[in-house]
Design a protein around this motif. Structure first.
Motif, short mmCIF file in Angstrom:
data_model
loop_
_atom_site.label_atom_id
_atom_site.label_comp_id
_atom_site.label_asym_id
_atom_site.label_seq_id
_atom_site.Cartn_x
_atom_site.Cartn_y
_atom_site.Cartn_z
N ARG A 44 0.86 -1.30 -0.07
CA ARG A 44 0.02 0.07 0.09
C ARG A 44 0.86 1.24 -0.06
O ARG A 44 0.48 2.27 -0.26
CB ARG A 44 -0.93 -0.09 1.15
CG ARG A 44 -2.07 -1.15 1.09
CD ARG A 44 -2.64 -1.16 2.48
NE ARG A 44 -1.94 -1.68 3.53
CZ ARG A 44 -2.24 -1.64 4.76
NH1 ARG A 44 -3.53 -1.10 5.35
NH2 ARG A 44 -1.32 -1.77 5.70
N ALA A 45 2.12 1.35 0.06
CA ALA A 45 3.04 2.38 0.31
C ALA A 45 3.07 3.04 -1.26
O ALA A 45 3.25 4.17 -1.17
CB ALA A 45 4.36 1.95 0.64
N TRP A 46 2.65 2.30 -2.16
CA TRP A 46 2.80 2.68 -3.46
C TRP A 46 1.75 3.77 -3.88
O TRP A 46 1.84 4.93 -4.06
CB TRP A 46 2.43 1.70 -4.68
CG TRP A 46 2.40 2.02 -5.94
CD1 TRP A 46 1.39 2.02 -6.77
CD2 TRP A 46 3.53 2.82 -6.91
NE1 TRP A 46 1.58 2.59 -8.03
CE2 TRP A 46 2.94 2.93 -8.16
CE3 TRP A 46 4.86 3.15 -6.33
CZ2 TRP A 46 3.70 3.64 -8.93
CZ3 TRP A 46 5.54 3.35 -7.41
CH2 TRP A 46 4.94 3.66 -8.61
N THR A 47 0.35 3.59 -3.10
CA THR A 47 -0.41 4.53 -3.17
C THR A 47 -0.17 5.68 -2.17
O THR A 47 -0.46 6.81 -2.59
CB THR A 47 -1.86 4.05 -2.58
OG1 THR A 47 -2.23 2.85 -3.41
CG2 THR A 47 -3.05 4.87 -2.65
N LEU A 48 0.28 5.45 -1.01
CA LEU A 48 0.77 6.43 -0.12
C LEU A 48 1.80 7.53 -0.80
O LEU A 48 1.78 8.53 -0.68
CB LEU A 48 1.17 5.98 1.06
CG LEU A 48 0.17 5.12 2.02
CD1 LEU A 48 0.89 4.65 3.20
CD2 LEU A 48 -0.86 6.42 2.37
N LEU A 49 2.72 6.63 -1.72
CA LEU A 49 3.87 7.47 -2.30
C LEU A 49 3.13 8.48 -3.23
O LEU A 49 3.95 9.50 -3.64
CB LEU A 49 4.82 6.42 -2.88
CG LEU A 49 5.93 7.10 -3.55
CD1 LEU A 49 7.02 7.86 -2.50
CD2 LEU A 49 7.03 6.16 -4.24
N ASN A 76 7.30 23.98 8.96
CA ASN A 76 7.27 23.84 10.24
C ASN A 76 6.63 22.49 10.50
O ASN A 76 6.56 22.00 11.42
CB ASN A 76 6.46 24.96 10.86
CG ASN A 76 7.34 26.13 10.91
OD1 ASN A 76 7.99 26.30 12.21
ND2 ASN A 76 7.26 27.17 10.03
N ALA A 77 5.98 22.04 9.40
CA ALA A 77 5.27 20.64 9.59
C ALA A 77 5.97 19.41 9.17
O ALA A 77 5.54 18.41 9.13
CB ALA A 77 3.87 20.74 8.77
N THR A 78 7.33 19.61 8.87
CA THR A 78 8.28 18.57 8.52
C THR A 78 8.38 17.61 9.43
O THR A 78 8.41 16.48 9.19
CB THR A 78 9.44 18.99 7.90
OG1 THR A 78 9.18 20.12 6.83
CG2 THR A 78 10.23 18.08 7.21
N VAL A 82 7.13 13.83 9.33
CA VAL A 82 8.16 12.66 9.40
C VAL A 82 7.60 11.44 10.40
O VAL A 82 7.44 10.48 10.20
CB VAL A 82 9.42 12.83 10.00
CG1 VAL A 82 10.52 11.63 10.35
CG2 VAL A 82 9.98 13.72 8.76
N THR A 83 7.08 12.10 11.69
CA THR A 83 6.36 11.05 12.74
C THR A 83 5.26 10.34 11.84
O THR A 83 4.95 9.17 12.26
CB THR A 83 6.16 12.01 14.03
OG1 THR A 83 7.32 12.48 14.30
CG2 THR A 83 5.60 11.05 15.11
N ALA A 84 4.54 11.23 11.43
CA ALA A 84 3.27 10.66 10.74
C ALA A 84 3.39 9.74 9.85
O ALA A 84 2.59 8.64 9.68
CB ALA A 84 2.53 11.88 10.20
N GLN A 90 3.87 2.05 9.33
CA GLN A 90 4.17 1.07 10.43
C GLN A 90 4.00 -0.42 10.14
O GLN A 90 4.92 -1.39 10.25
CB GLN A 90 3.47 1.35 11.66
CG GLN A 90 3.84 0.23 12.94
CD GLN A 90 2.98 -0.79 13.15
OE1 GLN A 90 2.04 -0.93 12.71
NE2 GLN A 90 3.36 -1.86 13.55
N PRO A 91 2.66 -0.86 9.33
CA PRO A 91 2.73 -2.17 9.05
C PRO A 91 3.58 -2.62 7.87
O PRO A 91 4.25 -3.50 8.12
CB PRO A 91 1.20 -2.10 8.60
CG PRO A 91 0.37 -1.15 9.10
CD PRO A 91 1.65 -0.08 9.09
N GLU A 92 3.93 -1.69 6.97
CA GLU A 92 4.80 -2.06 5.88
C GLU A 92 6.14 -2.25 6.48
O GLU A 92 7.02 -3.21 5.97
CB GLU A 92 4.79 -1.09 4.70
CG GLU A 92 3.52 -1.21 4.04
CD GLU A 92 2.30 -0.79 4.67
OE1 GLU A 92 2.42 0.19 5.72
OE2 GLU A 92 1.04 -0.74 4.07
#
Length: 290
Positions: A44-49, A76-78, A82-84, A90-92
């Protein structure tokens, strides 16, 4: 001609010297980049990417138009982003670490097994498995049988009910019979014994698996991605038989075909050759199963 060769030599002298260490670094980095791209493409990382690419395009657009407020917000949201990303992926990330830890070159060093020697299954067990598989396929009884090889399946066994019975076609058919307490889930086979039933298997996140396949097939692929096991699947809808190995689903047409696969697995050593997988296409989906 001599002038030309002299010019070529002078041009080549301007290039940085490449040592053996540099070549080794190129090979390692190329391998890692390839693995990351394959991992992204088949999860699913492909869709998120693709969503991240859209955000990146938006940031470039804001920079070109000098939209300072938007750029300040993005800057400022960087840290939060990264944490998000770690939370979202996390599963991948966990599955990638499981796959890395399941490789035999690490298993030999970081072995957490109980030290017992791995017992291979014999010809009688192969015949019983083949007989049970196609008896269940004939009456369309869904089944999921995981055969342990080099990588321990004790963690998966703990999710089920201990059986510790000799592999026989009658026992397997009774386990997967409809409306029986043990029919739901997978059985784990170690050597010539059924060690546990009703076991839960990790589901594959691969995007290359056919949408026609159900949870049973996705679970078979999932366990074959993180271990070196062989999983036999009988479809409850069609009665077709499929074998999952190294993340690949292979349709089995008859009993002789399944017997050949199991006999080959019995003879060969359970060693995972990572580089050979690259050339063969590690996560391609073989033949369409159902």
């Amino acid at each position: 001609m001599a002038d030309l060769m002299e010019k070529v030599s002078s041009w080549l002298s301007l290039l940085p010297r490449i040592s053996l260490g540099n070549l080794l670094e190129i090979v390692i980095i190329s391998f890692l980049v390839y693995e990351i791209l394959v991992w992204i493409k088949n999860t699913r990382a492909w869709t998120l990417l693709k969503g991240l690419v859209v955000i990146l395009v938006f940031v470039v657009f804001a920079a070109v138009l000098h939209l300072t407020t938007i750029l300040w917000i993005m800057e400022n949201a960087t840290t939060i982003a990264v944490t998000a990303l770690l939370v979202v992926f996390q599963p991948e990330l966990r599955k990638a670490l499981e796959q890395l830890g399941s490789r035999n070159f690490l298993a030999g060093i970081l072995s957490f097994d109980d030290g017992k020697e791995k017992q291979s299954f014999n010809e009688k067990t192969i015949n019983e498995l083949v007989r049970a598989t196609f008896e269940m396929a004939r009456v369309k009884t869904g089944a999921l049988m995981v055969i342990e090889r080099g990588f321990s399946l004790k963690e998966i066994e703990r999710t089920g009910i201990e059986i510790n019975g000799l592999v026989t076609s009658q026992l397997l058919i009774n386990i997967f019979e409809h409306n029986t307490p043990l029919h739901d889930g997978a059985v784990v086979i170690r050597g010539n014994r059924i060690t546990a039933a009703t076991c839960y298997l990790p589901l594959s996140d691969s995007m290359s698996i056919s949408k026609d396949l159900g949870t049973r097939h996705r679970a078979a692929v999932g366990v074959s991605e993180v271990t070196d096991s062989i999983t036999i699947v009988v479809s409850e809808e069609t009665g077709r038989v499929t074998v999952a190995e190294e993340g690949i689903l292979t349709r089995v047409e008859d009993a002789d075909g399944l017997r050949k696969i199991l006999s080959a697995a019995k003879e060969e050593q359970p060693v995972v050759n990572r580089f050979s997988r690259i050339w063969k296409g590690r996560l391609r989906n073989g033949k369409k199963a159902v």
